[in-house]
Design an enzyme around this catalytic site. Structure first.
Site, short mmCIF file in Angstrom:
data_model
loop_
_atom_site.label_atom_id
_atom_site.label_comp_id
_atom_site.label_asym_id
_atom_site.label_seq_id
_atom_site.Cartn_x
_atom_site.Cartn_y
_atom_site.Cartn_z
N HIS A 75 10.45 15.07 5.94
CA HIS A 75 9.32 15.86 6.45
C HIS A 75 8.36 16.27 5.34
O HIS A 75 7.92 17.42 5.26
CB HIS A 75 9.81 17.06 7.26
CG HIS A 75 10.23 16.66 8.63
ND1 HIS A 75 11.46 16.09 8.88
CD2 HIS A 75 9.57 16.69 9.82
CE1 HIS A 75 11.56 15.81 10.17
NE2 HIS A 75 10.42 16.15 10.75
N HIS A 106 6.65 7.43 9.30
CA HIS A 106 7.76 6.52 9.60
C HIS A 106 9.05 7.32 9.68
O HIS A 106 9.19 8.36 9.03
CB HIS A 106 7.96 5.48 8.49
CG HIS A 106 6.85 4.52 8.31
ND1 HIS A 106 6.62 3.47 9.17
CD2 HIS A 106 5.87 4.44 7.37
CE1 HIS A 106 5.58 2.78 8.75
NE2 HIS A 106 5.10 3.36 7.65
N GLU A 120 11.11 0.59 7.05
CA GLU A 120 10.06 1.40 7.67
C GLU A 120 10.07 1.22 9.19
O GLU A 120 9.69 2.12 9.92
CB GLU A 120 8.69 0.99 7.16
CG GLU A 120 8.40 1.42 5.77
CD GLU A 120 6.96 1.11 5.36
OE1 GLU A 120 6.50 1.75 4.42
OE2 GLU A 120 6.31 0.25 5.98
N CYS A 173 -2.65 0.91 7.39
CA CYS A 173 -1.71 1.53 6.45
C CYS A 173 -2.43 2.35 5.38
O CYS A 173 -1.80 3.13 4.66
CB CYS A 173 -0.82 0.48 5.79
SG CYS A 173 0.30 -0.30 6.97
N HIS A 201 2.80 9.02 4.96
CA HIS A 201 2.23 8.44 3.75
C HIS A 201 1.00 7.62 4.12
O HIS A 201 0.71 7.40 5.28
CB HIS A 201 3.25 7.56 3.01
CG HIS A 201 3.41 6.19 3.59
ND1 HIS A 201 3.20 5.04 2.86
CD2 HIS A 201 3.74 5.77 4.83
CE1 HIS A 201 3.41 3.99 3.63
NE2 HIS A 201 3.75 4.40 4.83
N HIS A 253 -0.10 8.08 8.09
CA HIS A 253 0.76 7.79 9.24
C HIS A 253 2.20 8.08 8.85
O HIS A 253 2.49 8.35 7.69
CB HIS A 253 0.59 6.32 9.68
CG HIS A 253 1.00 5.32 8.65
ND1 HIS A 253 0.22 5.05 7.53
CD2 HIS A 253 2.11 4.55 8.52
CE1 HIS A 253 0.83 4.12 6.79
NE2 HIS A 253 1.98 3.81 7.37
#
Length: 131
Positions: free
Chosen positions: A76, A31, A118, A25, A16, A29
């Protein structure tokens, strides 16, 4: 009055970015999200998979988000492409989204709390007192 509380935990991996965020952010990237769903009820219910009133809520209904994105989950996928536009992809809004979708999958009267992490040291909890 009796009360049952159950908690289930699962993970999913997704990418996201936070729109208009001035910092790392704001770039794509990923998580490994850890999610805990707590369900509380004063009575037991049947489920889609069991006709007897023997559970607060079916674990399968609570863990829908861990499914692969092609099967209706969040695993995913790119959350910016999956979540409706009213849900930004902050941990707070991901928790609310999981809560809102899960609430539709559990029996009426079941109170929910959703916790999304996260990272190992950052998380958010969401619950709605009106439910």
């Amino acid at each position: 009055m009796p009360r049952w509380k159950l908690t289930t935990e699962f993970t999913f991996d997704s990418a996201h970015y936070i729109k208009d965020y001035d910092g790392p952010c704001g770039r794509m990237h990923g998580h490994s999200y850890r999610v805990q769903v707590e369900a509380t009820s004063n009575q037991l219910h049947p489920s889609e998979h069991c006709p007897h009133p023997v559970m607060v809520a079916d674990f399968r209904s609570l863990r829908w988000a861990k499914k692969d994105v092609t099967k209706g989950g969040l695993d995913h996928g790119v959350l910016n492409e999956i979540l409706p536009p009213e849900y930004e992809t902050t941990a707070e809004m991901i928790a609310k989204y999981i809560y809102d979708v899960t609430k539709k999958r559990v029996p009426e009267g079941v109170k929910l709390k959703v916790r999304v992490s996260e990272t190992t040291n950052s998380w958010v909890e969401y619950e709605d007192d009106d439910s």
